[in-house]
Scaffold this motif. Sequence first.
Motif, short mmCIF file in Angstrom:
data_model
loop_
_atom_site.label_atom_id
_atom_site.label_comp_id
_atom_site.label_asym_id
_atom_site.label_seq_id
_atom_site.Cartn_x
_atom_site.Cartn_y
_atom_site.Cartn_z
N UNK A 48 0.83 -1.21 0.00
CA UNK A 48 0.00 0.00 0.00
C UNK A 48 0.86 1.25 0.00
N UNK A 49 1.95 1.25 0.77
CA UNK A 49 2.87 2.39 0.77
C UNK A 49 3.48 2.58 -0.61
N UNK A 50 3.82 1.47 -1.25
CA UNK A 50 4.40 1.53 -2.59
C UNK A 50 3.42 2.16 -3.58
N UNK A 51 2.16 1.76 -3.50
CA UNK A 51 1.14 2.32 -4.40
C UNK A 51 0.91 3.80 -4.13
N UNK A 52 0.95 4.21 -2.88
CA UNK A 52 0.79 5.62 -2.53
C UNK A 52 1.92 6.45 -3.13
N UNK A 53 3.13 5.96 -3.02
CA UNK A 53 4.28 6.68 -3.58
C UNK A 53 4.20 6.75 -5.10
N UNK A 54 3.76 5.66 -5.72
CA UNK A 54 3.61 5.67 -7.17
C UNK A 54 2.54 6.68 -7.59
N UNK A 55 1.48 6.78 -6.82
CA UNK A 55 0.41 7.74 -7.10
C UNK A 55 0.93 9.17 -6.96
N UNK A 56 1.76 9.44 -5.96
CA UNK A 56 2.35 10.77 -5.80
C UNK A 56 3.22 11.12 -7.01
N UNK A 57 4.00 10.16 -7.48
CA UNK A 57 4.85 10.39 -8.64
C UNK A 57 4.02 10.71 -9.88
N UNK A 58 2.97 9.93 -10.10
CA UNK A 58 2.10 10.17 -11.26
C UNK A 58 1.39 11.51 -11.13
N UNK A 59 0.99 11.87 -9.92
CA UNK A 59 0.35 13.17 -9.70
C UNK A 59 1.32 14.30 -10.05
N UNK A 61 3.63 14.19 -12.37
CA UNK A 61 3.66 14.25 -13.83
C UNK A 61 2.43 14.98 -14.36
N UNK A 62 1.27 14.64 -13.80
CA UNK A 62 0.03 15.28 -14.25
C UNK A 62 0.06 16.78 -13.97
N UNK A 63 0.49 17.15 -12.78
CA UNK A 63 0.56 18.58 -12.43
C UNK A 63 1.55 19.30 -13.34
N UNK A 64 2.67 18.68 -13.62
CA UNK A 64 3.71 19.32 -14.43
C UNK A 64 3.21 19.62 -15.85
N UNK A 65 2.50 18.66 -16.45
CA UNK A 65 2.08 18.81 -17.83
C UNK A 65 0.60 19.18 -17.99
N UNK A 66 -0.06 19.62 -16.93
CA UNK A 66 -1.47 19.99 -16.99
C UNK A 66 -1.64 21.19 -17.93
N UNK A 76 5.35 24.42 -10.73
CA UNK A 76 6.54 23.60 -10.99
C UNK A 76 7.16 23.11 -9.69
N UNK A 77 7.12 23.94 -8.63
CA UNK A 77 7.66 23.52 -7.34
C UNK A 77 6.80 22.40 -6.73
N UNK A 78 5.50 22.53 -6.85
CA UNK A 78 4.61 21.50 -6.32
C UNK A 78 4.80 20.19 -7.08
#
Length: 105
Positions: A48-59, A61-66, A76-78
């Motif tokens: 579950x911790x692994x999935x949470x970290x993966x979700x943060x990473x994907x988030x 990417x989404x924020x960066x290229x939104x 960009x800092x967020x």
Amino acid sequence: MALIECPSCKKRISNKAKECSSCKADLTGNTQSMKVISDIKRGNQLLNHSMLCMTLFIAGVVIWFWGGEPAEGMRSYIAGAFFVLGFVGYLITRVRIVLHKRKKV
């Protein structure tokens, strides 16, 4: 009387107790089966911790290229913080999973 850790819920209980007062786990039976259950719960918690970290990473990417353009300013800092927290957290959690699996063997 000594205080021990319940193999199921990890709460501190008396070593004389017949069942855990918190999770009602039977402590009179086979302690090996309680250890197996505890190991499975710990493995699931790490996944579950692994999935949470993966979700943060994907988030990140989404924020960066939104919006189709790379992020600027505060966005960009967020996004960068999410990238770093997700990536580092994922690596640490994967190492913990490997160590947990080695411990069981």
